[in-house]
Write a protein that holds these residues in place. Structure first.
Motif, mmCIF file in Angstrom:
data_model
loop_
_atom_site.group_PDB
_atom_site.id
_atom_site.type_symbol
_atom_site.label_atom_id
_atom_site.label_comp_id
_atom_site.label_asym_id
_atom_site.label_seq_id
_atom_site.Cartn_x
_atom_site.Cartn_y
_atom_site.Cartn_z
ATOM 1 N N ASP A 174 13.076 -12.213 11.875
ATOM 2 C CA ASP A 174 12.120 -11.011 11.460
ATOM 3 C C ASP A 174 10.842 -11.456 11.623
ATOM 4 O OD1 ASP A 174 11.461 -8.603 10.552
ATOM 5 O OD2 ASP A 174 11.739 -8.920 8.396
ATOM 6 N N LYS A 175 9.772 -10.203 11.904
ATOM 7 C CA LYS A 175 8.553 -10.355 11.983
ATOM 8 C C LYS A 175 8.013 -9.250 11.065
ATOM 9 C CE LYS A 175 4.342 -10.914 14.696
ATOM 10 N NZ LYS A 175 3.822 -11.032 16.221
ATOM 11 N N ASP A 210 8.612 -7.915 20.410
ATOM 12 C CA ASP A 210 9.011 -8.396 19.026
ATOM 13 C C ASP A 210 10.369 -7.467 18.558
ATOM 14 O OD1 ASP A 210 7.363 -10.545 18.539
ATOM 15 O OD2 ASP A 210 5.749 -9.285 18.005
ATOM 16 N N TRP A 211 10.128 -6.299 19.004
ATOM 17 C CA TRP A 211 11.543 -5.446 18.847
ATOM 18 C C TRP A 211 12.443 -5.940 19.494
ATOM 19 C CZ3 TRP A 211 9.758 0.258 20.424
ATOM 20 C CH2 TRP A 211 8.585 0.597 19.915
ATOM 21 N N ASP A 212 12.197 -6.504 20.724
ATOM 22 C CA ASP A 212 13.642 -6.788 21.734
ATOM 23 C C ASP A 212 14.304 -8.297 20.996
ATOM 24 O OD1 ASP A 212 13.075 -4.895 23.500
ATOM 25 O OD2 ASP A 212 12.085 -6.013 24.961
ATOM 26 N N ARG A 213 13.310 -9.183 20.591
ATOM 27 C CA ARG A 213 13.711 -10.211 19.846
ATOM 28 C C ARG A 213 14.542 -9.651 18.591
ATOM 29 N NH1 ARG A 213 10.521 -15.743 17.568
ATOM 30 N NH2 ARG A 213 12.496 -17.067 17.531
ATOM 31 N N VAL A 214 14.013 -9.009 17.811
ATOM 32 C CA VAL A 214 14.543 -8.884 16.303
ATOM 33 C C VAL A 214 15.968 -7.906 16.853
ATOM 34 C CG1 VAL A 214 14.572 -6.943 14.566
ATOM 35 C CG2 VAL A 214 12.763 -8.318 14.981
ATOM 36 N N GLY A 232 7.053 -2.587 6.698
ATOM 37 C CA GLY A 232 6.727 -3.767 7.471
ATOM 38 C C GLY A 232 7.803 -4.384 8.042
ATOM 39 N N GLU A 233 9.093 -3.616 8.115
ATOM 40 C CA GLU A 233 10.282 -4.179 8.611
ATOM 41 C C GLU A 233 11.136 -3.097 9.287
ATOM 42 O OE1 GLU A 233 11.926 -7.945 6.274
ATOM 43 O OE2 GLU A 233 11.605 -6.280 4.990
ATOM 44 N N LEU A 250 3.377 0.692 13.561
ATOM 45 C CA LEU A 250 2.448 0.955 14.513
ATOM 46 C C LEU A 250 1.667 -0.175 15.164
ATOM 47 C CD1 LEU A 250 0.993 4.295 12.770
ATOM 48 C CD2 LEU A 250 2.757 4.098 14.748
ATOM 49 N N GLN A 251 1.919 -1.172 14.506
ATOM 50 C CA GLN A 251 1.228 -2.434 15.142
ATOM 51 C C GLN A 251 1.973 -3.332 15.768
ATOM 52 O OE1 GLN A 251 -1.436 -4.387 12.095
ATOM 53 N NE2 GLN A 251 -1.950 -2.232 11.215
#
Length: 248
Positions: free
Chosen positions: A91-92, A103-107, A148-149, A97-98
């Motif tokens: 997770d990040k 990162d979506w792809d990795r999650v 945030g998640e 919006l930021q």
């Protein structure tokens, strides 16, 4: 005798954190554990501490080829797979919006696709042998949301929904599929997240009715129950282990 005596279990992401806690609990209950982790040294170190003929295997859950190689190695060595725990995750934390598409792809690749890859590969084995238990590690972020998640919540929500459908499809083969959903847990992943926000831990401990973060053992106990014959008539269920932070 433990309640998982002579069972063969695969736990992904078991080199540290919740995954290692799950591996330790399953081994303590008598299971032989295949410690799957992208970190080979961590996988081997964890497996070496477990006993019961447990082994460490390198497994990148985002790669179907890597997952298939792990499953083939397990079936060749042990002849069957009784338990699969889809624990590997990442997770990040940041406002949606930021966030970045990379990162979506990795999650999604690690959390959702990882669960799909491992489940399809192992469920084929379990269907043929006519028994098995799959435990997916979800998150209460996927049940109630978590600021945030956003993408992590979406991936974990997908895991919860997948659990129900897989449970329906696999029931005829006497295979159960359930989900354990942690609330905030005291893990290396959380430590990395909270390092940027030192007040996060304190705020969460105040918000959780039992006034502490989950420990890996708390999640491991729930997983061991779903993996055992005690849960033979339970399938398609999601159990939150959150100290009361969420209630349904």
């Amino acid at each position: 005798m433990g309640k998982l005596e002579n069972k063969i279990a695969i736990v992904t992401g078991a080199g540290s954190g919740i995954g290692r806690g799950i591996a330790e609990k399953l081994a303590a209950e008598g299971a032989t554990v295949v410690v799957g982790d992208i970190n080979e040294a961590a996988a081997n170190e964890t497996a070496g501490a477990l006993g019961n003929d447990s082994i460490g295997l390198v497994a990148d859950v985002t790669s179907r080829e890597s997952v298939d190689a792990m499953v083939a190695a397990v079936t060749e060595k042990y002849g069957r797979i009784d338990i699969l725990v889809n624990n590997a995750g990442w997770d990040k934390v940041e406002p949606f919006l930021q966030s970045k598409v990379s990162d979506w792809d990795r999650v999604i690749a690690i959390n959702l696709y990882g669960t799909l890859h491992c489940s399809q590969a192992v469920l084929a084995v379990m269907a043929e042998q006519g028994h098995g238990a799959v435990i997916n590690i979800g998150s209460d972020a996927g049940r109630v949301g978590s600021s945030g998640e956003a993408v992590y919540s979406a991936a974990k929500g997908g895991i919860i929904a997948f659990t129900k459908t897989a449970a329906r499809e696999m029931a005829r083969n006497k295979v159960t599929v359930n989900c354990v959903s942690p609330g905030p847990a005291d893990t290396p992943l959380f430590a990395g997240i909270s390092a940027e926000n030192p007040k996060l831990r304190e705020a969460l401990e105040r918000a959780i009715p039992l006034r502490r973060l989950a420990q890996p053992a708390d999640l491991a106990n729930a997983v061991a129950f779903f993996a055992s014959d005690e849960a033979a008539f339970i399938t398609g269920q999601t159990l939150s282990v959150s100290g009361g932070l969420t209630m349904s």
